[in-house]
Design a protein around this motif. Sequence first.
Motif, PDB file in Angstrom:
ATOM      1  N   LEU A 197       0.841  -1.191   0.000  1.00 56.57           N
ATOM      2  CA  LEU A 197       0.000   0.000   0.000  1.00 56.57           C
ATOM      3  C   LEU A 197       0.878   1.244   0.000  1.00 56.57           C
ATOM      4  O   LEU A 197       1.916   1.278   0.667  1.00 56.57           O
ATOM      5  N   ILE A 198       0.465   2.262  -0.716  1.00 60.96           N
ATOM      6  CA  ILE A 198       1.216   3.510  -0.788  1.00 60.96           C
ATOM      7  C   ILE A 198       0.629   4.484   0.234  1.00 60.96           C
ATOM      8  O   ILE A 198      -0.541   4.853   0.138  1.00 60.96           O
ATOM      9  N   PRO A 199       1.423   4.909   1.226  1.00 55.94           N
ATOM     10  CA  PRO A 199       0.898   5.825   2.235  1.00 55.94           C
ATOM     11  C   PRO A 199       0.689   7.236   1.683  1.00 55.94           C
ATOM     12  O   PRO A 199       1.511   7.747   0.919  1.00 55.94           O
ATOM     13  N   VAL A 200      -0.422   7.833   2.095  1.00 61.30           N
ATOM     14  CA  VAL A 200      -0.806   9.179   1.676  1.00 61.30           C
ATOM     15  C   VAL A 200      -1.176   9.962   2.920  1.00 61.30           C
ATOM     16  O   VAL A 200      -1.882   9.449   3.798  1.00 61.30           O
ATOM     17  N   GLY A 201      -0.725  11.198   2.988  1.00 58.45           N
ATOM     18  CA  GLY A 201      -1.118  12.061   4.097  1.00 58.45           C
ATOM     19  C   GLY A 201      -0.444  13.411   3.980  1.00 58.45           C
ATOM     20  O   GLY A 201       0.298  13.681   3.037  1.00 58.45           O
ATOM     21  N   HIS A 202      -0.710  14.250   4.949  1.00 54.09           N
ATOM     22  CA  HIS A 202      -0.133  15.593   5.002  1.00 54.09           C
ATOM     23  C   HIS A 202       0.899  15.588   6.124  1.00 54.09           C
ATOM     24  O   HIS A 202       0.552  15.372   7.278  1.00 54.09           O
ATOM     25  N   ASN A 203       2.160  15.801   5.772  1.00 50.39           N
ATOM     26  CA  ASN A 203       3.271  15.629   6.731  1.00 50.39           C
ATOM     27  C   ASN A 203       3.205  14.231   7.332  1.00 50.39           C
ATOM     28  O   ASN A 203       3.274  14.035   8.540  1.00 50.39           O
ATOM     29  N   VAL A 204       3.054  13.259   6.470  1.00 54.87           N
ATOM     30  CA  VAL A 204       2.717  11.890   6.852  1.00 54.87           C
ATOM     31  C   VAL A 204       3.849  11.147   7.560  1.00 54.87           C
ATOM     32  O   VAL A 204       3.586  10.178   8.264  1.00 54.87           O
ATOM     33  N   ALA A 205       5.069  11.591   7.439  1.00 55.73           N
ATOM     34  CA  ALA A 205       6.185  10.903   8.103  1.00 55.73           C
ATOM     35  C   ALA A 205       5.979  10.875   9.617  1.00 55.73           C
ATOM     36  O   ALA A 205       6.241   9.856  10.272  1.00 55.73           O
ATOM     37  N   PHE A 206       5.481  11.969  10.180  1.00 55.09           N
ATOM     38  CA  PHE A 206       5.206  12.018  11.620  1.00 55.09           C
ATOM     39  C   PHE A 206       4.155  10.981  11.998  1.00 55.09           C
ATOM     40  O   PHE A 206       4.310  10.251  12.980  1.00 55.09           O
ATOM     41  N   ASP A 207       3.097  10.901  11.207  1.00 56.55           N
ATOM     42  CA  ASP A 207       2.014   9.958  11.494  1.00 56.55           C
ATOM     43  C   ASP A 207       2.518   8.517  11.437  1.00 56.55           C
ATOM     44  O   ASP A 207       2.199   7.713  12.315  1.00 56.55           O
TER      45      ASP A 207
END
Length: 193
Positions: free
Chosen positions: A100-110
Motif C-alpha cells: 500500500l502507498i501511504p498518503v497524508g499531510h506531513n505523513v512521516a510524523f504519522d
Amino acid sequence: MDRFIALDIETGGIGDDKSLLTACFILAKRSDDGEMQIIDSLNLKIKPEDGIYHVTAESLGINHIDLKQHDKDAITEREAGQKLYERLKTWYTISGSTKLIPVGHNVAFDIRRVTNTLVSRGSWDSFVSYRVLDTCTIAQFLKMTNKLPNSLTCSLVNLGDYFNCHPLGGKPHEAEYDTLLALNVLEKLMTYV
C-alpha cells in the motif's frame, strides 16, 4: 493498480511522549478517471495501556478531544494495534499482495507514531511501501514550479480552501476529516502533472 493507505492521527501534543489519541486509515484506489475511491476504512480512538494520558491543553484545544468522553469510547493501544494489523493484512491481500502507498499531510510524523505505538516498523513495512505521497511536499514542489501560487501556505486546511475540496461533515484536526481531506487534496494535486 495501486492501492493507497491514507492516514492521519491526533495526539495529545507535540513530541513522542504525548499520547496517541485517534487514528484514521483509509484504503483507496484511483479510478480510471483519476478520482480517489474509498474501499474501506478504520477509525480508532485510543487510550494508553496504563490509562494515564499525556496531553497538553493547547493540543486538546486544537483537536477538540474531550478526554472524559474519549476514554469511555477508546480502546487500548494494544487492541488498536491488533485491529490495525489485521486490517493491514486484509488490505494487502485485497491489493493483490502489492504494498500500500501511504498518503497524508506531513505523513512521516504519522507513520512514525503509528509504528512506535500501534504496530512494529517491521509489520508496517510488510504491508506498506516506504514510498510515500505527502500532500505538503507535493504542494511545496508545485509552488516552486509556479504551478501553485507562491503566496499559498501549504497547510492542509489552506490547500482544502484553495481547491474547494473539504469533505462533508467533521472538522479540521479530526483524524477522519484530515485523512479524507488529504485524499481530496491529492486528487486535485494530481491534475497539475
